[in-house]
Scaffold this motif. Structure first.
Motif, mmCIF file in Angstrom:
data_model
loop_
_atom_site.group_PDB
_atom_site.id
_atom_site.type_symbol
_atom_site.label_atom_id
_atom_site.label_comp_id
_atom_site.label_asym_id
_atom_site.label_seq_id
_atom_site.Cartn_x
_atom_site.Cartn_y
_atom_site.Cartn_z
ATOM 1 N N GLU A 208 0.850 -1.193 0.000
ATOM 2 C CA GLU A 208 0.000 0.000 0.000
ATOM 3 C C GLU A 208 0.885 1.243 0.000
ATOM 4 O OE1 GLU A 208 -3.578 2.142 2.571
ATOM 5 O OE2 GLU A 208 -2.767 0.197 3.201
ATOM 6 N N SER B 119 -3.947 7.023 -2.208
ATOM 7 C CA SER B 119 -3.403 5.687 -1.955
ATOM 8 C C SER B 119 -3.523 4.783 -3.173
ATOM 9 C CB SER B 119 -4.130 5.022 -0.779
ATOM 10 O OG SER B 119 -3.985 5.779 0.395
ATOM 11 N N TYR C 14 6.169 -5.555 18.255
ATOM 12 C CA TYR C 14 6.120 -4.315 17.485
ATOM 13 C C TYR C 14 7.477 -3.628 17.642
ATOM 14 C CZ TYR C 14 1.134 -5.205 17.211
ATOM 15 O OH TYR C 14 -0.088 -5.783 16.945
ATOM 16 N N MET D 190 11.739 2.430 10.218
ATOM 17 C CA MET D 190 10.700 1.514 9.752
ATOM 18 C C MET D 190 9.996 0.915 10.960
ATOM 19 S SD MET D 190 12.554 -0.493 6.563
ATOM 20 C CE MET D 190 13.760 -1.341 7.609
ATOM 21 N N ASP D 191 8.702 0.665 10.809
ATOM 22 C CA ASP D 191 7.927 -0.021 11.836
ATOM 23 C C ASP D 191 7.700 -1.451 11.369
ATOM 24 O OD1 ASP D 191 7.328 2.086 13.818
ATOM 25 O OD2 ASP D 191 6.313 3.046 12.126
ATOM 26 N N SER E 285 3.938 -7.108 9.067
ATOM 27 C CA SER E 285 3.883 -5.888 8.265
ATOM 28 C C SER E 285 5.171 -5.092 8.426
ATOM 29 C CB SER E 285 2.685 -5.007 8.662
ATOM 30 O OG SER E 285 2.837 -4.518 9.981
ATOM 31 N N ARG F 39 6.332 -0.899 7.664
ATOM 32 C CA ARG F 39 5.903 0.421 7.195
ATOM 33 C C ARG F 39 7.072 1.387 7.242
ATOM 34 N NH1 ARG F 39 1.388 3.035 10.661
ATOM 35 N NH2 ARG F 39 3.166 3.418 12.018
ATOM 36 N N THR G 234 8.431 5.517 5.598
ATOM 37 C CA THR G 234 8.122 6.747 4.867
ATOM 38 C C THR G 234 9.398 7.297 4.255
ATOM 39 O OG1 THR G 234 6.292 7.293 6.362
ATOM 40 C CG2 THR G 234 7.181 9.079 5.023
ATOM 41 N N THR H 280 4.482 7.092 2.027
ATOM 42 C CA THR H 280 4.425 6.023 3.026
ATOM 43 C C THR H 280 4.146 4.690 2.347
ATOM 44 O OG1 THR H 280 3.598 7.546 4.722
ATOM 45 C CG2 THR H 280 3.283 5.198 5.108
ATOM 46 N N THR I 179 3.574 0.615 2.961
ATOM 47 C CA THR I 179 3.233 -0.424 3.928
ATOM 48 C C THR I 179 3.138 -1.763 3.225
ATOM 49 O OG1 THR I 179 1.946 1.139 5.268
ATOM 50 C CG2 THR I 179 1.579 -1.201 5.652
ATOM 51 N N ARG J 47 2.083 -5.706 3.831
ATOM 52 C CA ARG J 47 1.290 -6.510 4.769
ATOM 53 C C ARG J 47 0.755 -7.755 4.074
ATOM 54 N NH1 ARG J 47 -3.901 -5.237 3.131
ATOM 55 N NH2 ARG J 47 -4.214 -3.161 2.219
#
Length: 208
Positions: A46, A54, A136, A154-155, A167, A169, A171, A176, A178, A180
């Motif tokens: 995404e 998006s 997380y 990054m997450d 996932s 994510r 930016t 951004t 993502t 998943r």
């Protein structure tokens, strides 16, 4: 009382022995992904861009072959690559264009599941939170990371038990990204263009 205290200390010691550092969690995730590498991987990508909005696509990769499905402003697009050639289906034009896969095309597809690798070497990994199901993690780019295209942070979410990536994510330049719905197991037919799947579609072979 002494027996109870001894039991509690032993329990804490056992829990501590099972505890993992964020680096160990990601290293285990890397190992799991390498174990499934030959099976192929699929994931949803995404992309959110200012003003534009998006765009969601699904990517399938198996060895040197890949397939990407996307919907661009109501137009269904499917792209196949095999390391040498590229097939692009455009539902609006009702055609498939075949062309050589250039270096610039390859660099634009270096993302996908490849972004999950290299985190250990290029990022400081911090555990932000955890639930019964997942960890997380925050990944901060190290100064020693010379990859100019690597996101500053990054997450990452990793599933407990399986160590599958849930996932990722990041930016970059206001965009951004993502990733998943990661899954393993991609068939050869899925990443190979078959003209019989598109009857009545015009095929243009522009390879040199």
């Amino acid at each position: 009382m002494k027996a109870t205290a001894t039991f509690i200390l032993a329990l804490f010691a056992a829990v501590a022995a099972l505890a993992q550092t964020p680096q160990e969690i990601v290293a285990r995730m890397d190992d799991v992904m390498k174990e499934h590498e030959k099976e192929g991987v699929s994931l949803v990508i995404e992309v959110k861009m200012p003003i534009v909005g998006s765009m969601v696509s699904r990517s399938y990769t198996l060895g040197d072959k890949a397939r990407v499905e996307a919907d661009l402003m109501g137009v269904a697009m499917v792209t196949w690559t095999d390391g040498k050639s590229q097939w692009v289906y455009d539902s609006d034009k009702n055609q498939v264009e075949i062309k050589d896969w250039t270096v610039s095309d390859k660099s634009s597809t270096d993302g996908d599941a490849a972004m999950f690798s290299g985190i250990i070497e290029g990022y400081e990994i911090i555990l932000k939170d955890e639930t019964d199901d997942a960890w997380y993690l925050l990944c901060r780019k190290l100064r020693s990371n010379r990859d100019k295209d690597a996101p500053k942070s990054m997450d990452l979410v990793v599933a407990k038990g399986s160590y599958y990536p849930v996932s990722l994510r990041a930016t970059v330049s206001g965009i951004t990204l993502t990733m998943r719905d990661i899954a393993f197991g991609v068939s050869e037919s899925l990443v190979t263009f078959n003209p019989s799947d598109y009857p009545g579609v015009k095929i243009l072979d522009n390879r040199k």
